[in-house]
Write an enzyme that holds these catalytic residues in place. Structure first.
Site, PDB file in Angstrom:
ATOM      1  N   ARG A  99     -66.102  48.208-106.840  1.00 45.76           N
ATOM      2  CA  ARG A  99     -65.053  47.744-105.933  1.00 45.76           C
ATOM      3  C   ARG A  99     -65.650  46.849-104.862  1.00 45.76           C
ATOM      4  O   ARG A  99     -66.546  47.239-104.148  1.00 45.76           O
ATOM      5  CB  ARG A  99     -64.406  48.956-105.259  1.00 45.76           C
TER       6      ARG A  99
ATOM      7  N   ARG B 265     -60.610  47.175 -97.508  1.00 43.70           N
ATOM      8  CA  ARG B 265     -60.334  47.242 -96.067  1.00 43.70           C
ATOM      9  C   ARG B 265     -61.443  46.743 -95.159  1.00 43.70           C
ATOM     10  O   ARG B 265     -61.226  46.521 -93.979  1.00 43.70           O
ATOM     11  CB  ARG B 265     -59.958  48.690 -95.698  1.00 43.70           C
TER      12      ARG B 265
ATOM     13  N   ARG C 177     -52.588  43.747 -96.091  1.00 41.97           N
ATOM     14  CA  ARG C 177     -52.205  45.162 -96.218  1.00 41.97           C
ATOM     15  C   ARG C 177     -51.264  45.595 -95.097  1.00 41.97           C
ATOM     16  O   ARG C 177     -50.475  46.532 -95.268  1.00 41.97           O
ATOM     17  CB  ARG C 177     -53.450  46.048 -96.203  1.00 41.97           C
TER      18      ARG C 177
ATOM     19  N   ASP D 113     -55.992  48.918-110.014  1.00 38.94           N
ATOM     20  CA  ASP D 113     -56.583  50.237-109.815  1.00 38.94           C
ATOM     21  C   ASP D 113     -56.644  50.955-111.155  1.00 38.94           C
ATOM     22  O   ASP D 113     -55.787  50.729-112.015  1.00 38.94           O
ATOM     23  CB  ASP D 113     -55.782  51.070-108.809  1.00 38.94           C
TER      24      ASP D 113
ATOM     25  N   TYR E 266     -57.612  62.847-111.737  1.00 35.40           N
ATOM     26  CA  TYR E 266     -56.532  62.560-110.776  1.00 35.40           C
ATOM     27  C   TYR E 266     -55.182  63.055-111.288  1.00 35.40           C
ATOM     28  O   TYR E 266     -54.387  63.634-110.534  1.00 35.40           O
ATOM     29  CB  TYR E 266     -56.457  61.051-110.491  1.00 35.40           C
TER      30      TYR E 266
HETATM   31  O1  CP3 Z   1     -62.747  45.003-105.869  1.00 36.62           O
HETATM   32  C1  CP3 Z   1     -61.710  45.617-106.063  1.00 36.62           C
HETATM   33  O2  CP3 Z   1     -61.007  46.057-105.157  1.00 36.62           O
HETATM   34  C2  CP3 Z   1     -61.254  45.783-107.483  1.00 36.62           C
HETATM   35  C3  CP3 Z   1     -60.140  46.679-107.661  1.00 36.62           C
HETATM   36  C4  CP3 Z   1     -60.422  48.174-107.700  1.00 36.62           C
HETATM   37  C5  CP3 Z   1     -59.751  49.110-106.854  1.00 36.62           C
HETATM   38  N1  CP3 Z   1     -60.040  50.360-107.309  1.00 36.62           N
HETATM   39  C6  CP3 Z   1     -58.863  48.771-105.717  1.00 36.62           C
HETATM   40  C7  CP3 Z   1     -58.585  49.805-104.691  1.00 36.62           C
HETATM   41  C8  CP3 Z   1     -61.202  48.899-108.594  1.00 36.62           C
HETATM   42  C9  CP3 Z   1     -62.184  48.390-109.647  1.00 36.62           C
HETATM   43  C10 CP3 Z   1     -60.929  50.277-108.356  1.00 36.62           C
HETATM   44  C11 CP3 Z   1     -61.505  51.360-109.150  1.00 36.62           C
HETATM   45  C12 CP3 Z   1     -61.155  52.762-108.828  1.00 36.62           C
HETATM   46  N2  CP3 Z   1     -60.015  53.249-108.261  1.00 36.62           N
HETATM   47  C13 CP3 Z   1     -61.989  53.858-109.180  1.00 36.62           C
HETATM   48  C14 CP3 Z   1     -63.318  53.772-109.940  1.00 36.62           C
HETATM   49  C15 CP3 Z   1     -64.420  53.322-109.066  1.00 36.62           C
HETATM   50  C16 CP3 Z   1     -64.746  54.279-107.955  1.00 36.62           C
HETATM   51  O3  CP3 Z   1     -64.494  53.899-106.794  1.00 36.62           O
HETATM   52  O4  CP3 Z   1     -65.210  55.373-108.227  1.00 36.62           O
HETATM   53  C17 CP3 Z   1     -61.332  55.024-108.737  1.00 36.62           C
HETATM   54  C18 CP3 Z   1     -61.859  56.441-108.873  1.00 36.62           C
HETATM   55  C19 CP3 Z   1     -60.086  54.640-108.175  1.00 36.62           C
HETATM   56  C20 CP3 Z   1     -58.988  55.521-107.625  1.00 36.62           C
HETATM   57  C21 CP3 Z   1     -58.680  55.230-106.211  1.00 36.62           C
HETATM   58  N3  CP3 Z   1     -58.055  54.090-105.764  1.00 36.62           N
HETATM   59  C22 CP3 Z   1     -58.949  56.045-105.085  1.00 36.62           C
HETATM   60  C23 CP3 Z   1     -59.627  57.404-105.136  1.00 36.62           C
HETATM   61  C24 CP3 Z   1     -58.475  55.361-103.961  1.00 36.62           C
HETATM   62  C25 CP3 Z   1     -58.452  55.856-102.519  1.00 36.62           C
HETATM   63  C26 CP3 Z   1     -59.795  55.695-101.911  1.00 36.62           C
HETATM   64  C27 CP3 Z   1     -59.754  54.720-100.784  1.00 36.62           C
HETATM   65  O5  CP3 Z   1     -60.733  53.985-100.615  1.00 36.62           O
HETATM   66  O6  CP3 Z   1     -58.736  54.708-100.056  1.00 36.62           O
HETATM   67  C28 CP3 Z   1     -57.956  54.121-104.399  1.00 36.62           C
HETATM   68  C29 CP3 Z   1     -57.356  53.067-103.542  1.00 36.62           C
HETATM   69  C30 CP3 Z   1     -57.907  51.701-103.705  1.00 36.62           C
HETATM   70  N4  CP3 Z   1     -58.142  51.071-104.907  1.00 36.62           N
HETATM   71  C31 CP3 Z   1     -58.180  50.799-102.637  1.00 36.62           C
HETATM   72  C32 CP3 Z   1     -58.601  49.594-103.257  1.00 36.62           C
HETATM   73  C33 CP3 Z   1     -58.943  48.305-102.572  1.00 36.62           C
HETATM   74  C34 CP3 Z   1     -57.945  51.048-101.154  1.00 36.62           C
HETATM   75  C35 CP3 Z   1     -56.477  50.832-100.941  1.00 36.62           C
HETATM   76  C36 CP3 Z   1     -56.042  50.557 -99.541  1.00 36.62           C
HETATM   77  O7  CP3 Z   1     -55.723  51.511 -98.803  1.00 36.62           O
HETATM   78  O8  CP3 Z   1     -55.919  49.374 -99.169  1.00 36.62           O
END
Ligand code: CP3
Length: 319
Positions: free
Chosen positions: A2, A6, A15, A51, A128
């Site tokens: 990722r 934020r 956002r 995601d 999840y």
């Molecule tokens: O660069 C990128 O942002 C690419 C897109 C991307 C996201 N999630 C966007 C995201 C990718 C490749 C992911 C992968 C993802 N998502 C994984 C595997 C990689 C890892 O981190 O272990 C997992 C387990 C998820 C599930 C997920 N999505 C969780 C647990 C969360 C909450 C955690 C957090 O940081 O708030 C998300 C939300 C998420 N996915 C955000 C982003 C940019 C944050 C959202 C926000 O509040 O703006």
């Protein structure tokens, strides 16, 4: 890993006006977010803004992202009978927004850097979907895995089926490599990862064309590393717990590695980041190496530090 999110003021600005799912589902906005790290940090690849949990929503599981709470599934799937509530979606119809984002990003990049598509492994998706959100101990999933492994295998197989369609759609839309995230595979013992998580993962890998480069990511994978060496993937992406030299030794076969700076290191001073970047280039030498963080970038990372890391790697010399 990722790389959007934020820690970027430009992301926070978008956002503040759109919730996370809305950003994912609006291709023009998702494309803009995808390009932010490329334009701001100068990274050498884009990863489509989406995601891993979106295909679960496409299968009919209600998905919410609540403030400060991470993802939530209000109706978790916890036994064999609940699997029937999931459908095999038409991915073009239910996830076509991701494909549109990829098309837009490809066209806006115009060949500047490649675009990576991605999905989660069935096991990681299940953590999840079965728990109903993020967990530290996974009690419902673990209980199911001991009580009715055959029933859980049915669920994981259904997740694999949809993942294959979803990834094929991403390739067709223009993804030039795929990353498969097994964030939570490492919580299983060797025997149980092989028995439970590996078969549906292999189904996905075998359902994809040989020609598309595949990157497999796992956290906490040291007890499984020789098994990962056998996966039909080009790149193994690892967390920061072991030096890459030691990873190579344990793999026992030449493989391109991706990683593995501790994301928390980007919270430290730039001089230390530059020293760590030089060390990472030295560790990765002697085989293919895609420099990356060992997990997602932390929201409190100063953007100047992320830029300094990218610049240190791009200007650095591989010893
Ligand atoms: O660069 C990128 O942002 C690419 C897109 C991307 C996201 N999630 C966007 C995201 C990718 C490749 C992911 C992968 C993802 N998502 C994984 C595997 C990689 C890892 O981190 O272990 C997992 C387990 C998820 C599930 C997920 N999505 C969780 C647990 C969360 C909450 C955690 C957090 O940081 O708030 C998300 C939300 C998420 N996915 C955000 C982003 C940019 C944050 C959202 C926000 O509040 O703006």
């Amino acid at each position: 890993m990722r790389q959007a999110g934020r820690y970027l003021a430009e992301y926070r600005e978008l956002r503040s006006r759109h919730d996370f799912l809305e950003l994912c589902k609006t291709p023009e906005l998702a494309a803009r977010v995808t390009l932010q790290p490329v334009d701001i940090l100068g990274v050498d690849a884009a990863i489509v803004f989406a995601d891993i949990l979106l295909p679960l929503e496409a299968m009919g599981a209600e998905l919410r992202f609540e403030k400060g709470d991470g993802p939530r599934f209000p109706n978790p799937i916890r036994d064999r009978s609940a699997i029937a509530s999931l459908s095999a979606p038409n991915v073009e119809r239910s996830l076509g927004y991701v494909f549109s984002t990829i098309r837009t990003v490809r066209s806006e990049l115009d060949g500047r850097v490649p675009v990576i598509g991605f999905a989660g492994t069935p096991w990681t998706l299940a953590t999840y979907l079965v728990e109903g959100g993020s967990s530290r101990t996974f009690p419902h999933l673990m209980a199911w895995s001991y009580r009715d492994p055959e029933g859980l295998a049915i669920l994981l197989d259904r997740l694999a089926e949809t993942s294959i369609e979803y990834l094929l759609g991403q390739i067709e839309a223009g993804a030039q490599a795929l990353q498969i995230f097994d964030t939570w595979g490492g919580i299983l013992s060797r025997e149980r990862w092989q028995a439970i998580a590996l078969p549906p993962l292999m189904r996905i890998l075998e359902g994809l064309p040989d020609e598309i480069p595949k990157i497999f990511y796992m956290r906490n994978c040291w007890h499984l590393i020789d098994l990962l060496a056998d996966l039909p993937v080009e790149v193994l992406s690892v967390d920061w717990r072991l030096p890459l030299r030691e990873v190579r030794r344990r793999l026992g076969r030449p493989m391109t590695l991706q990683g593995n700076l501790d994301p928390a290191a980007l919270l430290g001073p730039v001089s230390e980041i530059e020293a760590l970047a030089a060390g990472l280039l030295a560790e990765g030498a002697g085989g293919g190496h895609i420099v990356n963080l060992g997990h997602g970038i932390l929201p409190m990372t100063p953007v100047e530090n992320a830029k300094a890391f990218v610049a240190a790697i791009q200007n650095g010399r591989v010893p």
